[in-house]
Structures are given as structure tokens and as C-alpha cells.
Design a protein around this motif. Sequence first.
Motif, PDB file in Angstrom:
ATOM      1  N   PHE A 107       0.862  -1.182   0.000  1.00  0.00           N
ATOM      2  CA  PHE A 107       0.000   0.000   0.000  1.00  0.00           C
ATOM      3  C   PHE A 107       0.897   1.229   0.000  1.00  0.00           C
ATOM      4  O   PHE A 107       1.695   1.417   0.922  1.00  0.00           O
ATOM      5  CB  PHE A 107      -0.905  -0.007   1.237  1.00  0.00           C
ATOM      6  N   ALA A 108       0.806   2.060  -1.043  1.00  0.00           N
ATOM      7  CA  ALA A 108       1.656   3.237  -1.163  1.00  0.00           C
ATOM      8  C   ALA A 108       0.802   4.495  -1.252  1.00  0.00           C
ATOM      9  O   ALA A 108      -0.214   4.521  -1.964  1.00  0.00           O
ATOM     10  CB  ALA A 108       2.534   3.128  -2.404  1.00  0.00           C
ATOM     11  N   THR A 109       1.216   5.532  -0.554  1.00  0.00           N
ATOM     12  CA  THR A 109       0.457   6.776  -0.533  1.00  0.00           C
ATOM     13  C   THR A 109       1.401   7.939  -0.262  1.00  0.00           C
ATOM     14  O   THR A 109       2.550   7.733   0.146  1.00  0.00           O
ATOM     15  CB  THR A 109      -0.654   6.714   0.535  1.00  0.00           C
ATOM     16  N   GLY A 110       0.905   9.151  -0.498  1.00  0.00           N
ATOM     17  CA  GLY A 110       1.721  10.324  -0.232  1.00  0.00           C
ATOM     18  C   GLY A 110       1.753  10.694   1.229  1.00  0.00           C
ATOM     19  O   GLY A 110       2.807  10.991   1.792  1.00  0.00           O
ATOM     20  N   GLN A 111       0.589  10.698   1.872  1.00  0.00           N
ATOM     21  CA  GLN A 111       0.484  10.956   3.309  1.00  0.00           C
ATOM     22  C   GLN A 111      -0.479   9.940   3.889  1.00  0.00           C
ATOM     23  O   GLN A 111      -1.636   9.859   3.471  1.00  0.00           O
ATOM     24  CB  GLN A 111       0.001  12.378   3.584  1.00  0.00           C
ATOM     25  N   LEU A 112      -0.031   9.178   4.855  1.00  0.00           N
ATOM     26  CA  LEU A 112      -0.804   8.052   5.366  1.00  0.00           C
ATOM     27  C   LEU A 112      -2.018   8.517   6.163  1.00  0.00           C
ATOM     28  O   LEU A 112      -1.888   9.273   7.131  1.00  0.00           O
ATOM     29  CB  LEU A 112       0.079   7.168   6.247  1.00  0.00           C
TER      30      LEU A 112
END
Length: 355
Positions: A107-112
Motif C-alpha cells: 500500500f503506497a500513498t503520499g500521506q498516510l
Amino acid sequence: MASMTYRAAGVDIDAGDALVERIKPLARATARPGVLGGVGGFAALFDPRAAGFRDPVLVSSTDGVGTKLRIAIDTGHHDTVGIDLVAMCVNDLVVQGAEPLFFLDYFATGQLSVEQAARVIAGIANGCRLAGCALAGGETAEMPGMYAAGDYDLAGFAVGAAERGDLLPKGVAPGDTVLGLASSGVHSNGFSLVRRIVETTEAGWATPAPFAPEATLGEALLVPTRIYVRSLLALHHAGLLKAAAHITGGGLLGNLPRVLPAGTEAVLHAGSWAVPPVFTWLAQTGGVAADEMLRVFNCGIGMAIVTAEPQAARAVLEKTGETVFEIGSIEKAKAGTPPEAGIYIPPGWPLDPPA
């Protein structure tokens, strides 16, 4: 000079730790024989012999959800794309005759956002339960500057096993029957075209779906990919399954030949199964020709299987909850030619080329 911190740079280690603690119960709920250890270690451990295998061959698969994620993000419906992620991987395992054992997610995101990520991973855990495999671990990557606010991406990795002598395909021959198992909808392929078609209309994700007015358009398109693991394993263990093809991008014509031996071809009849209304709507709204629909989408058949005993196979599959159609047969092809699949489109078929 003020001291710099990782949090100020956009990465919150505490949020990541909070997410791990939140998903540990979800992972524990998917435990199965063979799992060693649990979420939080540096790697996942699994003992195939403890899962009942005597001479196992490991089988692996990796996949994503594609631009279906865009609809989930735009609508805020994050609860089922995890099922899609698992389905795209484990359905590819089971067609090899393999039982899925464990699953890893990325799971990849800019801001968790712990809440958003937890909903996605809860869907992954649900998919693992449906497939009978363990959610053994994964990776949450917070990467500022790589993703727009609220955006994320998913990848999945499944590992299964089969006894060495039970791998598929095996024994496909002219005279065999092709059965189709109904899909739950668009599944997870072709969503770049789906989104382009929706853009040509005045519909929004929150408006009633023209093909399913009891749901919004976003909800209707986010129906998760069907997981066929338990059904196909039951058929395989009954000795009734010669081959299976997961119908993803490329459709029936692109995927079924992948499991056929040289010298054979599949002859299919498009009028032999029920086409879900979503595909008729996409074809008519987008002016998409039938052959393009069949090349991009599953068009109602999420899994194709080859069997020599169609009545017995149908009984097993229907007992496991599948809707089954007899959609064609395996025939002898010219010597030396690669396996092929051809499909007859009867006049008036719901996905006939638009006038």
C-alpha cells in the motif's frame, strides 16, 4: 538551525505503527495451517507440509487493481478494492491447480491516513478469507511528493502450492466442453475505458447507475471481482478440471488459448451466456463494438473451464454457488498452428456493434 524531523518531511512513523496495530487482528483472522509467526516480522514464514502438502510445487502471482482505484478514491469507497486485489492474484493461482496459501500487500500513498488504509486492508483481509489464504504481511509506504493528496496505489503478491502431479492444465483434448462461470461485473480490467465512457455522459459517481438504479454509478462499478478459488479447487479435487482460464484483460479470446495445447482451438458461442447489463450499457453508451468489448472485458464470464464431464462439473460448481453456462467446445485445429479461440456472435446479441 532548527532540528529537522521525518514527520516534518512528510512521513509519520507513529501513524505507520498505529496502522500495523490496527490491522494485526485482521491478519490474525485469516490464519490457516502452515503460517509461522505473524504480522510485524521482517518476512512471512510458511510451511507447506504443515498445510498438508507432500511434494509441493510453489506457485506465485502478483497483480494490482488498475484504475478502478481512481473510482474508489474519488467516491471514498475503499472497502472492497482489497477484495479485487486478492482476487486478481489468487484467481491466477488456482487456474494452475494451486491452493493459495498466503498473501502480501503493498500500500503506497503520499500521506498516510490510518482510517483510509485500514479500510483498504480490511478488504484485503476479507478477500483472503474468501480465498482461504492467510494475510501474512505487507508493506505500507508513505512517500511525500509521489502521490496527490488522498491518492494511493496497491499491489498484491500471492503464493500457493500444488502437488507436483496435480498442476494444470492437463489432458485437454478435442471433444472437451468449455464452461463459463458468471462474473460479478466488470471485475478489475478495462477501467480506463470505463472511465472514459462515463466522462462522455452527464452522470456522476453519485448518480443512480443506468444499469442498476438501486445503486449509485460508483457503487455499481466498484462491485468486487469474484473469487473462484473454492469452486475450482472443489472441481479439481473431484478430478473434473482439465484447465481453467481467468478472464482478465484480453477477454475470452486472449486468455483461453493460454491453457490450450497445440493442435486445439476453442469454439465459443456468445449467445450461450447471460450478459450483465453493465456491459450492454458500456457498449451502447461508448459506441464500443462487440469484438472490442470481448477483447477488453470479461463480458459476463469471469472464469472459463475445460472439462470432459460437463454435467458432473456443473453439479459441483453450482453446489459451490457458481452460475454456470456451457459456452463452447474444444476442437481439433490444423497441425502446427498455435491454440486459438474463436467466437460466434449471433444476431441481436446484447453487445452487437452499435448501429
